[in-house]
Write an enzyme that holds these catalytic residues in place. Structure first.
Site, PDB file in Angstrom:
ATOM      1  CD  GLU A 284      48.095  33.042  38.286  1.00 19.43           C
ATOM      2  OE1 GLU A 284      46.856  33.179  38.336  1.00 19.43           O
ATOM      3  OE2 GLU A 284      48.801  32.848  39.290  1.00 19.43           O
TER       4      GLU A 284
ATOM      5  CE1 TYR B  38      38.879  34.568  46.042  1.00 20.61           C
ATOM      6  CE2 TYR B  38      38.081  35.329  43.917  1.00 20.61           C
ATOM      7  CZ  TYR B  38      38.849  34.454  44.665  1.00 20.61           C
ATOM      8  OH  TYR B  38      39.555  33.474  44.062  1.00 20.61           O
TER       9      TYR B  38
ATOM     10  CE  LYS C 155      25.031  34.952  35.134  1.00 19.69           C
ATOM     11  NZ  LYS C 155      26.112  35.767  34.583  1.00 19.69           N
TER      12      LYS C 155
ATOM     13  CE  LYS D 136      48.139  31.115  42.138  1.00 18.35           C
ATOM     14  NZ  LYS D 136      47.642  32.455  41.833  1.00 18.35           N
TER      15      LYS D 136
ATOM     16  CG  ASP E 245      36.712  42.290  39.914  1.00 18.86           C
ATOM     17  OD1 ASP E 245      37.579  42.384  40.808  1.00 18.86           O
ATOM     18  OD2 ASP E 245      36.665  41.339  39.109  1.00 18.86           O
TER      19      ASP E 245
ATOM     20  CB  ALA F 214      28.069  34.338  46.221  1.00 20.68           C
TER      21      ALA F 214
ATOM     22  CB  ALA G 214      41.241  37.032  44.941  1.00 18.76           C
TER      23      ALA G 214
END
Lengths: 396, 396
Positions: free
Chosen positions: B170, B14, B39, B373, B297, B12, B313
């Site tokens: 970041e 993106y 999970k 952002k 990914d 679950a 994302a």
């Protein structure tokens, strides 16, 4: 003496700071040269440390900047660590210098007494300073974070508190309050967390009213604390504790609150001590050196039955007042006064909204006692810093 | 098929959550049986994890309960961990059961790619889940507490971040903001704290506008970040990292953000992969199994120049939308549509009030970029949970 006498106060705990504050009130201009030496630039309220240690209170509330308490025109403050007392030379060696004195006040505070139990000194944590309680708090939180990565390691969620005296009882009370919050924050099932309070003596809070002790233990047991009273810790290892009956409790966190001894510097300097504490004369002086006063955890005062009073904030504060009085008397050539401890009552917190206490002949429990506990704290803040300090640091 | 088709979505993140949300909107009653397996019972906003990892943001803001996002009348949610995919049997093995599917969506997310650098897997931390970032946060705080007990251990105050991609940059931005707070809280001299950002590539944020990268690095360097760009980590040990030029940086904290590979289950199941990622067909399906869609990914999509898009994302979200569309089309016997990535812009945060970004042909920097952002984050919350979620989880 032609020059003005020099007073050095070692330690800004309860005894030392009250001595300094009293001296600056009572001494006349140029009557004495007072120097207060302390490791940190803050005084801390030891009786409150169980809260920041568990993470239920902010460590900032438990300390006060020393320069907010003393008047620097009257008392010099030196931030340094004393390393040696040389009573015959009337000198104190600091880690970065030397101070000479005519009168010395030793208020260095206690050290954990581990009674020779193997491993306790190396592997257990102690609630004894701002640094140590911040460490305990972070250590506890870290165990929850670690458990989420290694869910087989139940020992990360097992907390052993050795000693069920005031500090031990007050700490488990706070910890029991903190656990549900930590479980929520880290998504941990609360039933996996175990808090053990282990005490070798036949009762928790020895010397306290038995009925109140029973009540207090019930309150804490209802919060999940598992008591092992009359059970000695035989050994502490990095993996946990071995207790009487050869049971091994696996725990990544062991906090030892089971005893206090005097500062090692007193033994090193040749003072006659009992567990590092000096049995002072009626005027709070060393029987060996009459220009050395000893207050707080480094001193022993006997009660009328000939037993030592337990080392508490209350007695240290009263000693500070008496010590300042006697220093001034000595300088002025007046007779010293004898120290008499006045028991103003004792309250032990059991966590949020619960406490037990005895004041005079009256017993208190529940929220009334917990309000009483707050009043005791506030009264102390008032003594050392007046209303501004009460407003800044009081827990309401 | 006489019975209704079964769709299983693994993960679950993106890609997975957007697929599930889209399916529950588009599918008619009893048109398909959709099961989402994850999970945890929450979805997390990976692009925000650098904040709770540094301790500058609350982890609760970075996660959303899955049951608040899906309609349980339309999508079944199973909280479990997938352990094996059996594509020939059309089955998924969970740690506590088995699920059969007609269509499978693999949105399992990535795993850290350590490029075979010795010790990195064992000793470095990764910013990849709520549990891992809570761990990093607690680990960092614990180092400050430990340093106060062992002031010789400067390595407790040395933080190495491997990788200067988005996550690395970041994270150091947030960490540099957090350090002064931690120094204040723990009474630590800020000049003792070192933050290293080490990157093997010849530039930070490879592929990003060079002018903005230069600006960003200056902002971070001014906050105290020490960059070692074009410098490979050769080895990671419990004591720190050995870097090119045989310099050893002693550090109790090493966070690795240098690479992502696909989930190991794909390799295990016999999928053809590149670093654990499957190069999907134009419709986001496995070239080997046309009933298996792969998003996020674990998938590779090529850009028009024939190079893989970086796993972000943004692309995972767009894949989720396309994947849901194609699942419905497949069930209804309609033609599938081809996936095309639309770059809606990229913004990298540099900590409080600072960011750099490119949207279309326009470059942004400073506070405007940092507002941008936030808008990107809010837009995503809106996509998955509408205005209520924006209000609950938005950072304003």
């Amino acid at each position: 003496m032609s020059r003005i006498p020099r007073i050095v106060i070692l330690g800004a705990g309860y005894g030392g700071i009250v001595t300094a504050i009293r001296l600056q009130k009572v001494l006349n201009y140029n009557e004495a040269d007072v120097t207060l030496v302390n490791k940190h630039d803050y005084h801390y309220i030891t009786t409150d440390l169980h809260m920041p240690a568990a993470g239920t209170g902010d460590p900032e509330k438990a300390r006060v900047n020393i320069l907010k308490l003393i008047d620097e025109f009257k008392v010099d403050f030196v931030k340094s660590t004393a390393v040696q007392i040389r009573p015959h030379e009337k000198k104190v060696i600091l880690e970065d210098g030397t101070l000479s004195y005519d009168y010395l006040v030793v208020g260095l505070g206690g050290e954990p007494e581990t009674f020779g139990i193997p491993g306790l000194k190396e592997h257990a944590m102690n609630i004894r300073s701002i640094n140590s309680v911040r460490f305990i708090r972070e250590h506890i939180e870290y165990q929850f974070a670690k458990f989420k990565r290694e869910p087989d390691r139940k020992d990360y969620l097992t907390f052993v508190v050795g000693g069920a005296g005031f500090t031990g009882i007050e700490f488990v009370g706070e910890l029991a309050d903190r656990v549900p919050e930590l479980c929520k924050e880290f998504d941990v099932d609360p039933s996996l967390v175990k808090i053990y309070n282990i005490e070798a003596a036949p009762t928790a809070l020895p010397g306290f009213d038995p009925e109140l002790v029973e009540y207090g233990m019930k309150v804490l047991a209802d919060k999940g604390v598992i008591f092992k009273i009359g059970t000695a810790i035989k050994e502490c290892t990095p993996e946990g504790v071995l207790i009487a009956g050869d049971e091994f409790i696996k725990a990544a966190t062991v906090v030892w609150t089971g005893g206090i001894r005097g500062n090692h510097m007193l033994d090193d300097a040749g003072f006659e001590t009992m567990r590092g504490r000096v049995k002072v004369d009626a005027h709070l002086r060393s029987p060996q050196f009459e220009n050395i006063f000893i207050v707080g955890d480094c001193s022993i005062v006997m009660n009328p039955e000939g037993k030592p009073y337990p080392p508490t904030a209350q007695i240290a504060t009263q000693q500070g007042e008496c010590c300042a009085h006697n220093l001034v008397a000595a300088i002025r050539g007046n007779p010293l006064k004898e120290f008499t401890f006045v028991n103003r009552g004792v309250v032990a917190s059991l966590g949020r909204g619960e406490a037990i206490g005895v004041v005079g002949n009256r017993k208190f429990r529940g929220w009334i006692a917990s309000v009483l506990k707050k009043l005791v704290d506030i009264r102390y803040l008032y003594i050392i810093g007046g209303i501004p300090l009460v407003l800044r640091k009081g827990r309401f």
